[in-house]
Enzyme design. Structure first.
Site, mmCIF file in Angstrom:
data_model
loop_
_atom_site.group_PDB
_atom_site.id
_atom_site.type_symbol
_atom_site.label_atom_id
_atom_site.label_comp_id
_atom_site.label_asym_id
_atom_site.label_seq_id
_atom_site.Cartn_x
_atom_site.Cartn_y
_atom_site.Cartn_z
ATOM 1 N N GLU A 112 -7.385 -12.323 5.846
ATOM 2 C CA GLU A 112 -6.377 -11.710 6.733
ATOM 3 C C GLU A 112 -6.902 -11.840 8.163
ATOM 4 O OE1 GLU A 112 -5.806 -7.466 6.273
ATOM 5 O OE2 GLU A 112 -3.849 -7.509 7.273
ATOM 6 N N HIS A 116 0.885 -1.170 0.000
ATOM 7 C CA HIS A 116 0.000 0.000 0.000
ATOM 8 C C HIS A 116 0.916 1.212 0.000
ATOM 9 C CE1 HIS A 116 -3.536 -2.473 1.178
ATOM 10 N NE2 HIS A 116 -2.588 -3.229 1.703
HETATM 11 N N1 ADE Z 1 -4.709 -1.166 4.209
HETATM 12 C C1 ADE Z 1 -3.410 -1.016 4.449
HETATM 13 N N2 ADE Z 1 -2.905 -2.134 4.989
HETATM 14 C C2 ADE Z 1 -3.920 -3.024 5.077
HETATM 15 C C3 ADE Z 1 -4.034 -4.356 5.531
HETATM 16 N N3 ADE Z 1 -2.989 -5.035 6.023
HETATM 17 N N4 ADE Z 1 -5.246 -4.941 5.482
HETATM 18 C C4 ADE Z 1 -6.302 -4.284 5.019
HETATM 19 N N5 ADE Z 1 -6.255 -3.017 4.575
HETATM 20 C C5 ADE Z 1 -5.068 -2.393 4.602
HETATM 21 ZN ZN ZN Z 2 -2.616 -5.181 2.368
#
Ligand code: ADE
Ligand code: ZN
Length: 339
Positions: A187, A10
């Site tokens: 995640e 990101h």
């Molecule tokens: N935005 C930035 N890092 C992130 C992550 N690890 N999971 C979800 N959204 C994000």
């Molecule tokens: Zn991410």
């Protein structure tokens, strides 16, 4: 250094304390309280609250160009030859920054990186799931005038409570515009989120996907369809979605299961490292072998949105590197039919 592709970073997560201070001074703004804050975080949400607040210092097209340029210069030193970069336009437009300044600034940095570092790359516009599907559709409409600058759309931010299915119409519209599709799933959310990302959003890659391992049918499906998983070990430790011991990180099982998993950096300014740092940490913990580092690099290239010729060229570089260092040549670098 193995040549590789970065597929899960990101750009906002590369905004480190030095650049925050520099941009705050340049724009006459206070330094946000979270500048310099790093791992560990309680969970994804605690991290995201700091990440969004720090973005206040990003105001101009030049700011975004500088952010991109710093990241790409650092990535080049990690062996990154191709970078597909996530950007969260809603986190900037809701602060009054014009979307074209975000996209044109980052695109200028990518063009410079091609000239200076011989790197290719592109932008993946992510929708912030916590803002919901209507806001995501508006964000898509806002970026479509700049369609030529975009590789794909993605889905990020707070996961649990915002399942992929909510975003069906947005992803359908993006696909109709010829954009590729990826999504964060698995995640913090369970395997059902991964299934939805695949079946309802048409995601071609799953970002993270760690919790897919809880579902044997899903693992078999990911293997059969060669669906890429872009995995971020230091992020998982920082956000407590894996660990606490890196030796137990799921990347080892993913590789053993024959999944197309690769290693990336997510938000390196917050989680303690760039792509090379993530790989080095895995090797140091004994989670992957040196030969598997080559497999991770080949998987990353094969999982990219490069055209076939671009993938073949980078896989040839990986093969040459393996021969140079006396490592096993990854199967993907030997047999392009597998890509
Ligand atoms: N935005 C930035 N890092 C992130 C992550 N690890 N999971 C979800 N959204 C994000
Ligand atoms: Zn991410």
């Amino acid at each position: 250094m193995w040549p590789t592709a970065e597929l899960h970073v990101h750009i906002e997560g590369t905004l480190d304390a030095d650049l925050i201070h520099e941009l705050a001074a340049r724009n006459g703004l206070p330094v946000p309280a979270g500048a310099g804050r790093g791992a560990p975080f309680r969970d994804l949400q605690e991290f995201l609250d700091v990440y969004y607040a720090n973005l206040d210092v990003l105001r101009t097209r030049q700011d975004f160009q500088d952010l991109g340029a710093r990241y790409l210069a650092r990535a080049a030193t990690a062996g990154v030859r191709h970078a597909e970069i996530f950007v969260d336009p809603q986190s900037h437009t809701e602060r009054g920054v014009p979307v074209e300044d975000v996209l044109l600034g980052l695109s200028a940095a990518l063009a410079d990186a091609r000239a200076e570092h011989g790197m290719s790359g592109g932008l993946i516009v992510c929708f912030l799931r916590h803002l919901g599907p209507e806001a995501a559709m508006a964000a898509l409409e806002a970026v479509l005038p700049h369609r030529s600058l975009l590789l794909a759309v993605g889905l990020d931010s707070s996961e649990v409570g915002f399942p992929p299915a909510l975003f069906r119409d947005v992803f359908e519209r993006a696909a109709a515009e010829g954009l590729r599709r990826v999504a964060h799933a698995g995640e913090e959310g369970g395997p059902d989120y991964v299934w939805e990302a695949l079946d309802i959003l048409g995601a071609e890659r799953i970002d993270h996907g760690n919790r897919a391992l809880e579902d044997v049918e899903l693992v078999a499906h990911l293997r059969a369809t060669r669906t890429p998983l872009t995995v971020c070990p230091l992020s998982n430790l920082a956000l407590r979605t894996a660990g606490p011991d890196l030796a137990d990180h799921p990347i080892a099982v993913m590789l053993d299961e024959g999944l197309r998993a690769s290693v990336h950096s997510d938000d390196p300014a917050y989680f303690g490292g760039y792509l090379d740092d993530n790989v080095r940490a895995l090797v140091a913990a004994g989670t992957v072998t040196e030969d598997q580092v080559g497999v991770l690099a080949a998987n990353a290239v094969a999982s990219s949105f490069l055209p076939d010729a671009g993938k073949a060229a980078l896989l040839a570089e990986i093969r040459a590197h393996a021969e140079l260092v006396g490592a096993a040549v990854p199967a993907l670098a030997l047999d392009p039919a597998e890509v």
